[in-house]
Design an enzyme around this catalytic site. Sequence first.
Site, PDB file in Angstrom:
ATOM      1  N   CYS A   2      33.294  50.190  33.809  1.00  0.00           N
ATOM      2  CA  CYS A   2      33.305  51.634  33.581  1.00  0.00           C
ATOM      3  C   CYS A   2      32.178  52.289  34.377  1.00  0.00           C
ATOM      4  CB  CYS A   2      33.139  52.028  32.124  1.00  0.00           C
ATOM      5  SG  CYS A   2      34.400  51.375  31.051  1.00  0.00           S
ATOM      6  N   ARG A  27      33.752  49.827  39.587  1.00  0.00           N
ATOM      7  CA  ARG A  27      33.351  49.384  38.248  1.00  0.00           C
ATOM      8  C   ARG A  27      34.514  49.353  37.259  1.00  0.00           C
ATOM      9  NH1 ARG A  27      27.672  49.869  37.668  1.00  0.00           N
ATOM     10  NH2 ARG A  27      27.952  49.695  35.439  1.00  0.00           N
ATOM     11  N   TRP A  75      37.253  50.760  32.637  1.00  0.00           N
ATOM     12  CA  TRP A  75      37.736  49.375  32.576  1.00  0.00           C
ATOM     13  C   TRP A  75      37.977  49.133  31.090  1.00  0.00           C
ATOM     14  CZ3 TRP A  75      36.472  44.639  30.393  1.00  0.00           C
ATOM     15  CH2 TRP A  75      37.102  43.515  30.958  1.00  0.00           C
ATOM     16  N   ASN A 101      30.113  54.090  28.591  1.00  0.00           N
ATOM     17  CA  ASN A 101      30.249  52.771  29.200  1.00  0.00           C
ATOM     18  C   ASN A 101      29.630  51.768  28.232  1.00  0.00           C
ATOM     19  OD1 ASN A 101      30.231  50.526  30.823  1.00  0.00           O
ATOM     20  ND2 ASN A 101      28.674  51.296  32.240  1.00  0.00           N
ATOM     21  N   GLY A 102      30.385  50.731  27.845  1.00  0.00           N
ATOM     22  CA  GLY A 102      29.853  49.745  26.899  1.00  0.00           C
ATOM     23  C   GLY A 102      30.815  49.560  25.751  1.00  0.00           C
ATOM     24  N   GLU A 487      33.996  28.239  44.793  1.00  0.00           N
ATOM     25  CA  GLU A 487      33.903  29.651  45.170  1.00  0.00           C
ATOM     26  C   GLU A 487      35.116  30.059  46.021  1.00  0.00           C
ATOM     27  OE1 GLU A 487      32.468  32.176  44.264  1.00  0.00           O
ATOM     28  OE2 GLU A 487      32.555  33.571  45.934  1.00  0.00           O
ATOM     29  N   LYS A 491      37.756  33.055  45.014  1.00  0.00           N
ATOM     30  CA  LYS A 491      38.070  34.188  45.892  1.00  0.00           C
ATOM     31  C   LYS A 491      39.573  34.362  46.012  1.00  0.00           C
ATOM     32  CE  LYS A 491      35.225  35.982  46.001  1.00  0.00           C
ATOM     33  NZ  LYS A 491      34.059  35.492  45.362  1.00  0.00           N
ATOM     34  N   GLU A 494      41.188  35.673  42.646  1.00  0.00           N
ATOM     35  CA  GLU A 494      40.802  37.047  42.305  1.00  0.00           C
ATOM     36  C   GLU A 494      41.618  38.103  43.046  1.00  0.00           C
ATOM     37  OE1 GLU A 494      36.217  37.870  41.679  1.00  0.00           O
ATOM     38  OE2 GLU A 494      36.591  36.645  43.427  1.00  0.00           O
ATOM     39  N   HIS A 510      41.409  11.453  39.181  1.00  0.00           N
ATOM     40  CA  HIS A 510      41.408  11.301  37.719  1.00  0.00           C
ATOM     41  C   HIS A 510      42.349  12.302  37.038  1.00  0.00           C
ATOM     42  CE1 HIS A 510      38.186   8.416  38.020  1.00  0.00           C
ATOM     43  NE2 HIS A 510      37.526   9.257  38.801  1.00  0.00           N
ATOM     44  N   LYS A 609      33.565  45.305  38.958  1.00  0.00           N
ATOM     45  CA  LYS A 609      32.443  44.714  39.682  1.00  0.00           C
ATOM     46  C   LYS A 609      31.292  44.321  38.764  1.00  0.00           C
ATOM     47  CE  LYS A 609      30.493  43.698  43.571  1.00  0.00           C
ATOM     48  NZ  LYS A 609      30.992  42.450  44.126  1.00  0.00           N
TER      49      LYS A 609
HETATM   50  C1  F6R Z   1      33.579  37.114  41.844  1.00  0.00           C
HETATM   51  C2  F6R Z   1      32.726  38.040  41.153  1.00  0.00           C
HETATM   52  C3  F6R Z   1      32.368  37.749  39.735  1.00  0.00           C
HETATM   53  C4  F6R Z   1      30.865  37.933  39.560  1.00  0.00           C
HETATM   54  C5  F6R Z   1      30.470  37.780  38.090  1.00  0.00           C
HETATM   55  C6  F6R Z   1      28.970  37.878  37.899  1.00  0.00           C
HETATM   56  O1  F6R Z   1      33.888  37.540  43.124  1.00  0.00           O
HETATM   57  O2  F6R Z   1      32.316  39.014  41.703  1.00  0.00           O
HETATM   58  O3  F6R Z   1      32.754  36.470  39.349  1.00  0.00           O
HETATM   59  O4  F6R Z   1      30.198  36.996  40.355  1.00  0.00           O
HETATM   60  O5  F6R Z   1      31.103  38.762  37.335  1.00  0.00           O
HETATM   61  O6  F6R Z   1      28.492  39.098  38.350  1.00  0.00           O
HETATM   62  P1  F6R Z   1      26.975  39.319  38.676  1.00  0.00           P
HETATM   63  O7  F6R Z   1      26.621  38.459  39.831  1.00  0.00           O
HETATM   64  O8  F6R Z   1      26.868  40.777  38.997  1.00  0.00           O
HETATM   65  O9  F6R Z   1      26.206  38.936  37.455  1.00  0.00           O
END
Ligand code: F6R
Length: 614
Positions: A2, A27, A75, A101-102, A487, A491, A494, A510, A609
């Site tokens: 948010c 966000r 969000w 927000n929250g 990772e 990616k 997502e 395994h 984000k």
């Molecule tokens: C993946 C991604 C999320 C963040 C996670 C932690 O691309 O962006 O998995 O890495 O939400 O976020 P931060 O680093 O802001 O604590």
Amino acid sequence: MCGIVGYIGDRNVYDVLIKGLHRLEYRGYDSAGVALETPEGVLNVYKAKGKVSNLENFCKDKDLQASCGIAHTRWATHGEPSDVNAHPHFSDDRKLAIVHNGTIENYQILKDALIQHGCRFHSETDTEVLVQLIEYIKLKNNCQLIDAVREALNQVQGAYAIAVIEAGNPHQIIAARKSSPLVIGIGNDEFFLASDATPIVEFTKEVVYVKDNEIAILRRGEPMKLVTLSNEEVSIDVTALELSISQLEKGGYPHFMLKEIFEQPVTLRDCIRGRVIEGGKSILLNGVRDHKDKFINAKRIVIVACGTSWHAALIGKYLIQEMCDVPVNVEYASEFRYNHPVLEEGDVVIAISQSGETADTLAAIEIARDKGAFVYGISNVVGSSIPRATHSGTYIHVGPEIGVASTKAFTGQVMVLTLLAIAVGELRGTLTKEQIAEYGKEINAIPDLVKQVLKLDEQIKHLSAIYTYARNFLYLGRGYSYPAALEGALKLKEISYIHAEGYPAAEMKHGPIALIDAEMPSVIVAPYDHLYEKIVSNVQQVKSRGGSIIAIVTEGDTVISNIADHVLEVPKVPEWLTPIITSIPMQLLSYYIAINKGKDVDMPRNLAKSVTVE
Ligand code: F6R
């Protein structure tokens, strides 16, 4: 998670708010809305499900004149994404409007009590409960808005950044924060407020980061005032923003994600700058130097993080164990906070977070501090909550990351962990002067090598077409390449919504090996390192079961290149630097597959984000 924006002043309020919402859309983008108060004190609320552009369409024929306003991009937490659940929310008599927000944890108890008092609710949100509570207190006590907000917040459990405006009072915004970020911008007889500084930077560089349990009173013609929940006035600490507008634009790229992938030679240079010193012979991290005893005496290091930052943390474990000879545990912050963590005196906890606002990571930090650990933060967003909650730390300095899928922040985090491992190795005497000088040189070479890796762009674009319609992917690696593989898989899922599983290559036999067939491609991260011979066997195991293989190998590789279906060659670097180099082709592969599938890579579904809720 948010985004909120607010403005009070002479500019076109609606324009400032909409622009701000676009900047904060990363966000959350389930719905958006604005509350505008006309100079005569009439309050109008407009909202629409979906992205900010939907709201703009909806507002085309509306009365948009205003002296002040607040806005929100959502969000969803409580209640599905819909027009009615979108913020701002009115109080029952439509005299107050709020953005939030929250999450309000005790919203149901408060709601039941308000219903008993005759309040009618229109949405499923916890936010509406808060605005109704404020209204109820205001009417009951016949008090000013600020006093009602303060009393309401004293009854609320949970996290919030809020902004409230009131019909008939067009020159005032009341805002408050607890565990959710809130920044106030101070202009010339005008105020801005937002979840982060991105909507503010083009108007003013003077900002105030509101702290937990503080309420900001913004009134036209008066200086900003901050009070605590117990009504004590606190001094205002104005900070100068270092952000620039160009950092927030796409700079000619079709998406922020692609821009951020291609920025990595520069962001890694920025991350290293001033830290590899004496011509590469020493590593300077002020946050480590100022607390060297903690690192010299540490018996154990615990790293907490979420998502991509957790993958960086795993690489940090390998680096620190190799270079500093100290045991490292890596924990998901969301698990650590509830698994009765055992911390001993002398433990160092490192918390990693791009946004610096992740609720689970913040909670883990609080627990670690309560247990007496020394807490070190690694973050990107200057002035965010995590750097302020930790004893010391390092910024990764990669600039604002706007694409929801993390790319340049990941490589920045890994780089800072690399620098930290060397700095601590130097302090603990586990690395020799010669090693450090050698490592400094290798680190300085990385930005140019990343530039070279980015030349794979065209090859990866073509390759992506072959694999776009795969329904599942396996990502495999060993040693430093195992977290890199995790990772890579994250990616892909997502942004393309393809199921992808990252696995340690040797563990595959395994269980997951049962999945392998012609329909299940594997991305195998296999740069030349001390486990190379081992991963060759894993590559053969996949091949002999009919699986197709995209291998990421070191330039000049002849063995895996002869087995894999497709090969992406990256320059040779020492194995502790391989994750930075090998992650880049995987970022590009995910990007192009998602583009081929027509997905919105900068705003993938269901994601946001900055994850400021549990
Ligand atoms: C993946 C991604 C999320 C963040 C996670 C932690 O691309 O962006 O998995 O890495 O939400 O976020 P931060 O680093 O802001 O604590």
